[in-house]
Design a protein around this motif. Structure first.
Motif, PDB file in Angstrom:
ATOM      1  N   ASP A  82      -1.631   9.541 -13.279  1.00  0.00           N
ATOM      2  CA  ASP A  82      -1.293   8.505 -14.564  1.00  0.00           C
ATOM      3  C   ASP A  82       0.021   7.695 -14.051  1.00  0.00           C
ATOM      4  N   LEU A  83       1.039   9.137 -14.090  1.00  0.00           N
ATOM      5  CA  LEU A  83       1.565   8.774 -13.117  1.00  0.00           C
ATOM      6  C   LEU A  83       2.320   8.337 -11.248  1.00  0.00           C
ATOM      7  N   VAL A  84       1.407   9.196 -10.853  1.00  0.00           N
ATOM      8  CA  VAL A  84       1.130   8.661  -9.838  1.00  0.00           C
ATOM      9  C   VAL A  84       0.293   6.953  -9.121  1.00  0.00           C
ATOM     10  N   ALA A  85      -0.336   7.059  -9.941  1.00  0.00           N
ATOM     11  CA  ALA A  85      -0.919   6.064 -10.506  1.00  0.00           C
ATOM     12  C   ALA A  85      -0.448   4.378 -10.804  1.00  0.00           C
ATOM     13  N   ARG A  86       0.821   4.567 -11.186  1.00  0.00           N
ATOM     14  CA  ARG A  86       1.152   3.308 -11.816  1.00  0.00           C
ATOM     15  C   ARG A  86       2.604   2.990 -11.360  1.00  0.00           C
ATOM     16  N   ILE A  87       3.564   3.891 -10.697  1.00  0.00           N
ATOM     17  CA  ILE A  87       5.259   4.228 -10.192  1.00  0.00           C
ATOM     18  C   ILE A  87       4.588   3.213  -9.043  1.00  0.00           C
ATOM     19  N   ASP A  88       5.573   2.352  -8.561  1.00  0.00           N
ATOM     20  CA  ASP A  88       5.317   2.107  -7.250  1.00  0.00           C
ATOM     21  C   ASP A  88       5.341   2.411  -6.400  1.00  0.00           C
ATOM     22  N   LEU A  89       5.212   1.993  -5.174  1.00  0.00           N
ATOM     23  CA  LEU A  89       5.306   3.313  -3.532  1.00  0.00           C
ATOM     24  C   LEU A  89       6.182   2.656  -3.014  1.00  0.00           C
ATOM     25  N   PRO A  90       6.990   3.371  -2.351  1.00  0.00           N
ATOM     26  CA  PRO A  90       7.847   2.652  -1.750  1.00  0.00           C
ATOM     27  C   PRO A  90       7.897   2.178  -0.229  1.00  0.00           C
ATOM     28  N   THR A  91       8.691   1.897  -0.044  1.00  0.00           N
ATOM     29  CA  THR A  91       8.490   0.589   1.433  1.00  0.00           C
ATOM     30  C   THR A  91       8.003   1.165   2.756  1.00  0.00           C
ATOM     31  N   GLY A  92       7.003   1.435   2.994  1.00  0.00           N
ATOM     32  CA  GLY A  92       5.861   1.886   4.552  1.00  0.00           C
ATOM     33  C   GLY A  92       4.950   3.386   4.085  1.00  0.00           C
ATOM     34  N   ALA A  93       4.845   3.333   2.969  1.00  0.00           N
ATOM     35  CA  ALA A  93       4.036   4.072   1.950  1.00  0.00           C
ATOM     36  C   ALA A  93       2.965   3.645   2.231  1.00  0.00           C
ATOM     37  N   GLU A  94       2.433   2.260   2.169  1.00  0.00           N
ATOM     38  CA  GLU A  94       1.048   1.997   2.309  1.00  0.00           C
ATOM     39  C   GLU A  94       0.726   2.929   3.890  1.00  0.00           C
ATOM     40  N   LYS A 103      14.648   5.858   4.211  1.00  0.00           N
ATOM     41  CA  LYS A 103      14.556   5.701   3.161  1.00  0.00           C
ATOM     42  C   LYS A 103      13.212   5.649   2.147  1.00  0.00           C
ATOM     43  N   GLY A 104      12.759   6.890   2.861  1.00  0.00           N
ATOM     44  CA  GLY A 104      11.298   7.378   2.030  1.00  0.00           C
ATOM     45  C   GLY A 104      11.682   8.154   0.529  1.00  0.00           C
ATOM     46  N   GLU A 105      10.607   8.158   0.048  1.00  0.00           N
ATOM     47  CA  GLU A 105      10.955   8.799  -1.066  1.00  0.00           C
ATOM     48  C   GLU A 105      10.193  10.342  -1.416  1.00  0.00           C
ATOM     49  N   GLY A 106      10.806  11.407  -2.424  1.00  0.00           N
ATOM     50  CA  GLY A 106       9.848  12.650  -2.847  1.00  0.00           C
ATOM     51  C   GLY A 106       9.455  11.986  -4.110  1.00  0.00           C
ATOM     52  N   TRP A 107       8.027  12.407  -4.487  1.00  0.00           N
ATOM     53  CA  TRP A 107       8.279  12.366  -6.025  1.00  0.00           C
ATOM     54  C   TRP A 107       7.264  13.833  -6.593  1.00  0.00           C
ATOM     55  N   LEU A 108       8.335  14.701  -6.918  1.00  0.00           N
ATOM     56  CA  LEU A 108       7.896  15.805  -7.378  1.00  0.00           C
ATOM     57  C   LEU A 108       7.693  15.776  -9.073  1.00  0.00           C
TER      58      LEU A 108
END
Length: 375
Positions: free
Chosen positions: A185-197, A305-310
């Motif tokens: 659910d957490l992965v489903a609802r948080i906005d994706l960072p720029t370029g992650a598409e 400018k990426g993000e890591g999701w832990l």
């Protein structure tokens, strides 16, 4: 099967031996006696506690009832009163291990082809084939392990419903089932960072559930990593079922694949303790090896400018096995900063079970998605 150790016993004054199978890596018992439909639960439990295994020769359904009776006796043992959450955890793990050893002493014989030569035995060929592979000769395994194989086979057939995904994930035996799906659910609802598409990495994909969620959200290419061949096969099959095989590449790698990505997601084992069986590697991470490895290598694989999701439960903190300060120190040491946190409470039954030995810690547990970025 010649690589597997032998188990030896005497029957009708004749020495016998067979290959020993244990997915948990348990050594073959040194003392083995024959049990049958006349064996009492009290005697079976006493022998098992003393380290003597019982090879069953009788009715399979009676063997199951005998195991259930032994389990009831094991569960009567009173637990020592713990003085701290950490002691409660250690005592609980010790009790679990002792219970598993004792109940694992009731053994079932197999003929070649995964056939059980007992009355009223079920047909278990497919379940055993999925876990053990082909069997060209007879072998012996514990009834408790066999029942686990059968249960895993049923989970694999029917799958686990993941509401956020709107589909089912089909776990293999030995690959951790996403029955606790709140982290999805957490992965489903948080906005994706720029370029992650365009690209994302899923580190330690397991069944592939997070990779599938990213694909459902529109990420065009996901590289999912795993070290376990079973998990790789499992994730690939799930991607085929869900129609994501052309967008999710599952590769064998210890943590990171080659290259960089604008989004890297990791759901490592949550508890820094030693696993006692292969499937526990999804829950227990000795010395937080995978967690530390992910944090230490993240900046080298993130785009600028990426993000890591832990994704991490804080259960270890409430058990006194890791502190929040240690976690934030590892994050800072890795050249990372926290740019956001999202939490969700667990929905599993143990979270509200006052009789659970770890209830005090579980009642406070939350799962957190830490959004990390290079400093």
């Amino acid at each position: 099967m010649s690589d597997f150790p032998l188990i030896q016993w005497s029957e009708a004054d004749t020495a016998h031996s067979a290959r020993w199978r244990s997915e948990a890596g348990v050594a073959p018992p040194k003392r083995v006696v024959i049990a049958d439909d006349t064996t009492t639960a009290d005697n079976a439990y006493k022998l098992a506690c003393e380290g003597t295994a019982l090879l069953y020769r009788g009715d399979f359904q009676n063997a199951r009832m005998l195991l259930q009776a032994m389990a009831r006796r094991a569960d009567r043992k009173k637990a020592k009163q713990a003085q701290s959450p950490t002691e409660a955890f250690n005592l609980h793990r010790m009790a679990q291990a002792q219970r598993a050893r004792t109940l694992g002493m009731l053994l079932i014989p197999f003929d070649a082809g995964h056939l059980i030569p007992l009355r009223r035995a079920p047909e278990v060929h497919d379940a055993c084939l999925e876990a053990y592979g082909a069997a060209d000769e007879g072998y012996v395994t514990s009834l408790r392990e066999l029942l686990g194989l059968i249960g895993a086979h049923e989970w694999r057939k029917k799958g686990v419903e993941i509401p956020a995904l709107g589909s089912r994930i089909h776990p293999y035996y030995g690959v951790f089932s996403p029955v606790r799906g709140e982290y999805v659910d957490l992965v489903a609802r948080i906005d994706l960072p720029t370029g992650a598409e365009a690209l994302a990495f899923d580190i330690g994909t397991g069944t592939g559930v997070i990779a599938a969620m990213l694909a459902k959200r529109g990420v065009k290419r996901i590289v999912a990593t795993e070290t376990d061949p079973r998990a790789i096969a499992c994730a690939n099959e799930n991607m085929q079922r869900l129609g994501f095989a052309n967008r999710v590449e599952v590769v064998k790698a210890d943590l990171f694949p080659q290259g960089r990505a604008p989004l890297i997601v990791c759901n490592p084992p949550w508890v820094p303790a030693k696993p006692s069986s292969p499937i526990e590697h999804a829950v227990y991470d000795p010395d937080s090896r995978m967690l530390k490895g992910f944090l230490a290598g993240l900046t080298a694989h993130l785009e600028p400018k990426g993000e890591g999701w832990l994704i991490l439960s804080d259960l270890a903190e409430h058990l006194g096995l890791r502190t929040r300060e240690q976690l934030t120190e590892w994050i800072e040491k890795a050249g990372l900063k926290v740019i956001g946190r999202e939490i969700i409470r667990p929905r599993h039954g143990k979270a509200s079970d006052a009789d659970d030995p770890l209830h005090a810690a579980r009642a406070q547990e939350v799962t957190c998605l830490w959004r990390l970025a290079p400093v």
